[in-house]
Design an enzyme around this catalytic site. Structure first.
Site, mmCIF file in Angstrom:
data_model
loop_
_atom_site.group_PDB
_atom_site.id
_atom_site.type_symbol
_atom_site.label_atom_id
_atom_site.label_comp_id
_atom_site.label_asym_id
_atom_site.label_seq_id
_atom_site.Cartn_x
_atom_site.Cartn_y
_atom_site.Cartn_z
ATOM 1 N N LYS A 120 0.291 -1.490 -0.139
ATOM 2 C CA LYS A 120 0.229 0.139 -0.447
ATOM 3 C C LYS A 120 0.848 1.285 0.303
ATOM 4 O O LYS A 120 0.252 2.367 -0.593
ATOM 5 C CB LYS A 120 -0.864 0.212 1.397
ATOM 6 C CG LYS A 120 -1.741 -1.217 1.584
ATOM 7 C CD LYS A 120 -3.060 -1.127 1.157
ATOM 8 C CE LYS A 120 -4.087 -2.214 0.259
ATOM 9 N NZ LYS A 120 -4.527 -2.373 1.760
ATOM 10 N N LYS A 202 -2.177 -13.502 -7.495
ATOM 11 C CA LYS A 202 -3.823 -13.685 -7.132
ATOM 12 C C LYS A 202 -5.042 -13.154 -7.653
ATOM 13 O O LYS A 202 -4.980 -12.356 -8.191
ATOM 14 C CB LYS A 202 -3.417 -13.172 -5.186
ATOM 15 C CG LYS A 202 -3.979 -13.551 -4.764
ATOM 16 C CD LYS A 202 -4.887 -12.618 -2.690
ATOM 17 C CE LYS A 202 -5.050 -12.071 -3.134
ATOM 18 N NZ LYS A 202 -5.567 -11.387 -1.674
ATOM 19 N N LYS A 205 -10.447 -8.684 -5.325
ATOM 20 C CA LYS A 205 -11.898 -8.327 -6.294
ATOM 21 C C LYS A 205 -11.371 -7.120 -6.620
ATOM 22 O O LYS A 205 -12.071 -6.640 -6.930
ATOM 23 C CB LYS A 205 -12.092 -7.941 -4.503
ATOM 24 C CG LYS A 205 -11.881 -7.506 -3.726
ATOM 25 C CD LYS A 205 -13.403 -7.423 -2.435
ATOM 26 C CE LYS A 205 -12.843 -7.364 -1.303
ATOM 27 N NZ LYS A 205 -13.732 -7.767 0.014
#
Ligand code: TRP
Length: 336
Positions: A120, A202, A205
């Site tokens: 992040k 991965k 979403k």
């Protein structure tokens, strides 16, 4: 008042943001129906954690409908509210209180090494909130507050759970055996479901390419399309073989099939040894669509009855509060 039997405790949390994916389902949710027969389960809707993802430009958004979506999905995946507890994190004040206490038992350096935080930070260097940094400490509070024996999470949360164990051990080494050291549930079976078009990363979403991800509420046509067009490996023999390095695409599809059918990969390799990629994908699509259709039918039934969903949360919060307060007072007592 509440029928809390003495059983080992399983705890899990999901943030009420965005839609859940086939990756979430295979990684954790498909086990929940059976887990609740053995464990006393707490399913936490982590709305306080979800606050951390709205820092970009401080957008005002409401979680109330997504929270109800989440309860309906939990129920559709087989969580039984009479056996297990479903609750909203912010309804149970002990979580944020224990969070503050535990933050005294974790070092700056340890939190700086969390890969999720580092990722992040690398995306947004200047406007990173303190809450994102402390995120794993709130997770530790969630888990340790319930004297949890095991946590059901995907592999991506492994590092966070290891930190939770460290915090608990550190606390115990000073104040005695206050916390149970939680384990990850059924770790041997855990593998990540990968993105359909880029099977070396991965399934997520928040992927920009929607064809990488199957959402549990996608239409069946969309699901079929995404699976049939998933990237497969160039191999002149088009063998259905599990080989993550040379055939990541087919390996990922085999993994999905193995989760859904509960058959070993080697059994599936044998079953599909004479199939071409396309036929294999068609068969896989049938199985995935069949499972997701069952979930969706239940989902739309439960989602219509908002009063029922709200009742479940109300009951769950009361039960979680009573359960966690007992442990919380013991912790406070130890500190005095
Ligand atoms: N961080 C978890 C995730 O994003 C969600 C979560 C919050 C959680 N609290 C938890 C998971 C406690 C397990 C236990 O997936």
């Amino acid at each position: 008042m509440f029928n809390v039997k003495k059983r080992d405790v399983m705890f899990t949390g999901i943030q009420p943001t965005g839609l859940l994916t086939l990756g979430n389902y295979c990684g954790t949710m498909c086990n929940w129906k059976t887990i609740q027969k053995t464990y006393q389960c707490f399913f936490c809707i982590a709305d306080l954690h979800a606050l951390t993802s709205r820092n970009n430009n401080y957008i005002k958004n409401s979680f109330s409908t997504t929270i109800l979506d989440m309860v309906a999905l939990y129920l559709s995946c087989g969580v039984n509210p009479n056996d297990s507890t479903i609750f909203v994190q912010s309804d149970v004040y002990t979580h944020s209180q224990l969070y503050w206490i535990l933050s005294n038992f974790v070092y700056f350096g340890e939190l700086s090494r969390m890969t999720q935080f580092k990722k992040k930070l690398s995306i947004n260097k200047t406007r990173i909130n303190l809450s994102l940094f402390c995120y794993p400490v709130l997770m530790a509070a969630d888990i340790l507050l319930y004297q949890t024996n095991c946590v059901s999470v995907g592999l991506d949360q492994k590092q966070h759970i290891e930190l939770v164990q460290k915090i608990a051990r550190r606390f115990n080494s000073i104040y005695g055996d206050i916390f149970i050291i939680p384990d990850i549930l059924d770790f041997s079976r855990q593998c990540k479901i990968m993105a359909l078009q880029e099977p070396t990363k991965k399934m997520s979403k928040s992927d920009n390419n929607i064809n990488n991800t199957i959402f549990l509420l996608d239409s069946l046509d969309t699901i079929r399309f995404k699976l049939l067009h998933s990237l497969t490996d160039s191999d002149p023999l088009s063998r259905i073989k599990y080989d993550i390095f040379n055939k990541p695409g087919i390996s990922n599809l085999l993994l999905i099939l193995s989760f859904l059918t509960k058959k070993n990969i080697s059994v599936l390799e044998d079953e599909f040894k004479n199939y071409r990629y396309f036929d294999f994908k068609e068969q896989l699509s049938d199985i995935v669509c069949d499972r997701i259709l069952k979930i969706q039918k239940l989902y739309f039934k439960f989602r219509k009855d908002e009063d029922y969903l709200i009742d479940i949360l109300r009951f769950g919060s009361k039960k979680s509060l009573i359960y966690s307060q007992k442990n919380f007072f013991n912790i406070l007592q130890a500190l005095k």
